[in-house]
Design a protein around this motif. Sequence first.
Motif, PDB file in Angstrom:
ATOM      1  N   VAL A  72       0.805  -1.229   0.000  1.00  0.00           N
ATOM      2  CA  VAL A  72       0.000   0.000   0.000  1.00  0.00           C
ATOM      3  C   VAL A  72       0.838   1.279   0.000  1.00  0.00           C
ATOM      4  O   VAL A  72       0.301   2.364  -0.211  1.00  0.00           O
ATOM      5  CB  VAL A  72      -0.995   0.032   1.179  1.00  0.00           C
ATOM      6  N   VAL A  73       2.141   1.168   0.234  1.00  0.00           N
ATOM      7  CA  VAL A  73       2.996   2.353   0.217  1.00  0.00           C
ATOM      8  C   VAL A  73       3.714   2.498  -1.120  1.00  0.00           C
ATOM      9  O   VAL A  73       4.029   3.614  -1.544  1.00  0.00           O
ATOM     10  CB  VAL A  73       4.017   2.314   1.372  1.00  0.00           C
ATOM     11  N   ALA A  74       3.966   1.405  -1.800  1.00  0.00           N
ATOM     12  CA  ALA A  74       4.682   1.439  -3.078  1.00  0.00           C
ATOM     13  C   ALA A  74       3.784   1.012  -4.238  1.00  0.00           C
ATOM     14  O   ALA A  74       3.492   1.803  -5.137  1.00  0.00           O
ATOM     15  CB  ALA A  74       5.920   0.539  -3.014  1.00  0.00           C
ATOM     16  N   THR A  75       3.320  -0.226  -4.210  1.00  0.00           N
ATOM     17  CA  THR A  75       2.679  -0.806  -5.387  1.00  0.00           C
ATOM     18  C   THR A  75       1.319  -0.190  -5.672  1.00  0.00           C
ATOM     19  O   THR A  75       1.032   0.201  -6.809  1.00  0.00           O
ATOM     20  CB  THR A  75       2.552  -2.328  -5.208  1.00  0.00           C
ATOM     21  N   THR A  76       0.455  -0.117  -4.658  1.00  0.00           N
ATOM     22  CA  THR A  76      -0.889   0.431  -4.886  1.00  0.00           C
ATOM     23  C   THR A  76      -0.841   1.858  -5.411  1.00  0.00           C
ATOM     24  O   THR A  76      -1.472   2.157  -6.441  1.00  0.00           O
ATOM     25  CB  THR A  76      -1.734   0.332  -3.610  1.00  0.00           C
ATOM     26  N   PRO A  77      -0.134   2.786  -4.746  1.00  0.00           N
ATOM     27  CA  PRO A  77      -0.124   4.148  -5.301  1.00  0.00           C
ATOM     28  C   PRO A  77       0.553   4.242  -6.660  1.00  0.00           C
ATOM     29  O   PRO A  77       0.168   5.080  -7.485  1.00  0.00           O
ATOM     30  CB  PRO A  77       0.618   4.974  -4.239  1.00  0.00           C
ATOM     31  N   ALA A  78       1.540   3.389  -6.945  1.00  0.00           N
ATOM     32  CA  ALA A  78       2.157   3.400  -8.268  1.00  0.00           C
ATOM     33  C   ALA A  78       1.149   2.992  -9.334  1.00  0.00           C
ATOM     34  O   ALA A  78       1.057   3.626 -10.400  1.00  0.00           O
ATOM     35  CB  ALA A  78       3.371   2.471  -8.289  1.00  0.00           C
ATOM     36  N   VAL A  79       0.377   1.941  -9.068  1.00  0.00           N
ATOM     37  CA  VAL A  79      -0.658   1.517 -10.015  1.00  0.00           C
ATOM     38  C   VAL A  79      -1.691   2.621 -10.204  1.00  0.00           C
ATOM     39  O   VAL A  79      -2.098   2.943 -11.334  1.00  0.00           O
ATOM     40  CB  VAL A  79      -1.338   0.222  -9.540  1.00  0.00           C
TER      41      VAL A  79
END
Length: 358
Positions: A72-79
């Motif tokens: 939720v700190v890297a992958t979700t906001p990147a997507v």
Amino acid sequence: MTAREDLAGPPDPADLVRSAVAEGVVPGAVLITGRGAHGPVSTAAFGTTAEGPAGRPVTADTVFDLASLTKVVATTPAVLRLADTGALRLDDPVRRHLPGFAGAGKNEVTVRHLLSHSSGLPPHRDFWQLPGGPADRLAAVLAEPLEQLPGTVVRYSDLGFILLGEIVAAVSGQPLDAAVQELVLDPLGLGDTRYLPPADLRAVIAATEAPPGGEPKQGVVHDENAESLGGVAGHAGLFGTAPDLAHYLRACWLSEDSPLSPRSRSEALTLQTAGLDGARGLGWTLPGDVWDHMSPSWPTTGAGHTGFTGTSLALDPVSGIWVVLLTNAVHYGRGARAKELRRVVHAAVALRAETAHA
């Protein structure tokens, strides 16, 4: 609760964490709580980075292995940032971006399914035990068959987020860590959050579990699959500090100046799995899910996430309350989880906020 305790009001969350460290529940911890994007912040740090003479006092700036907070700190906001720009759509089939994702039922799996843990993929596989290198393990993830039809059940899946990391890399045209730096960390000014911390930082990183016959990991990702993928993956691998994560919650999810669009923020924190056996947003865990750590006192409009090493985040976009709790509980072994500590801390934060605004 006694009448005297009831009159005294909810306990101080920092006292609960202090007691947990003193009682040996976790070796060290940093707790940061606050309300809204610009409200006052309370910070407390306790314990040591490791047992024995190698341990240093934990401070607010101690770096922790964030484990699944990576989701939720890297992958979700990147997507979501890529979706905001139109580079991908949440309802794209996964195969549009990862053609190797082939097999029965996989044509129907979407990016949204991966984000909401409703893809039908299994939760976990020990890919790190396979021969070969990272490319061989990624090929095995792509080849993993579905266990259920997409959109029919909720199963928290590391595999789904490994694939999301690969989608971010494919769509952005650069390695995942570089993409996360460009899409998330740099825009938010998260200077103490990164994959692959340099060796000269390891002394100030909270130690996690020792592998069989080895020393506790310190600055090397605890998750074996992430380590076997080179330390950079969509499901784990990120390291960071509590102040950075507090800023992340405030600047990305509670601020109108967020790099994420209002639509993406709202959709991510909205139930995506109605009628299924879990309560999931996009990336985020919602109240009532089997992995909900926020306690029944936490607002029903809230969201959160945990990490296996003993880390957790929670926020509520309506009341504005939020919590960052970083521990290295797994330093004591895999049975030493911070589940009850998380629940009592989040209950205390929610009840104190409720009392303050009664």
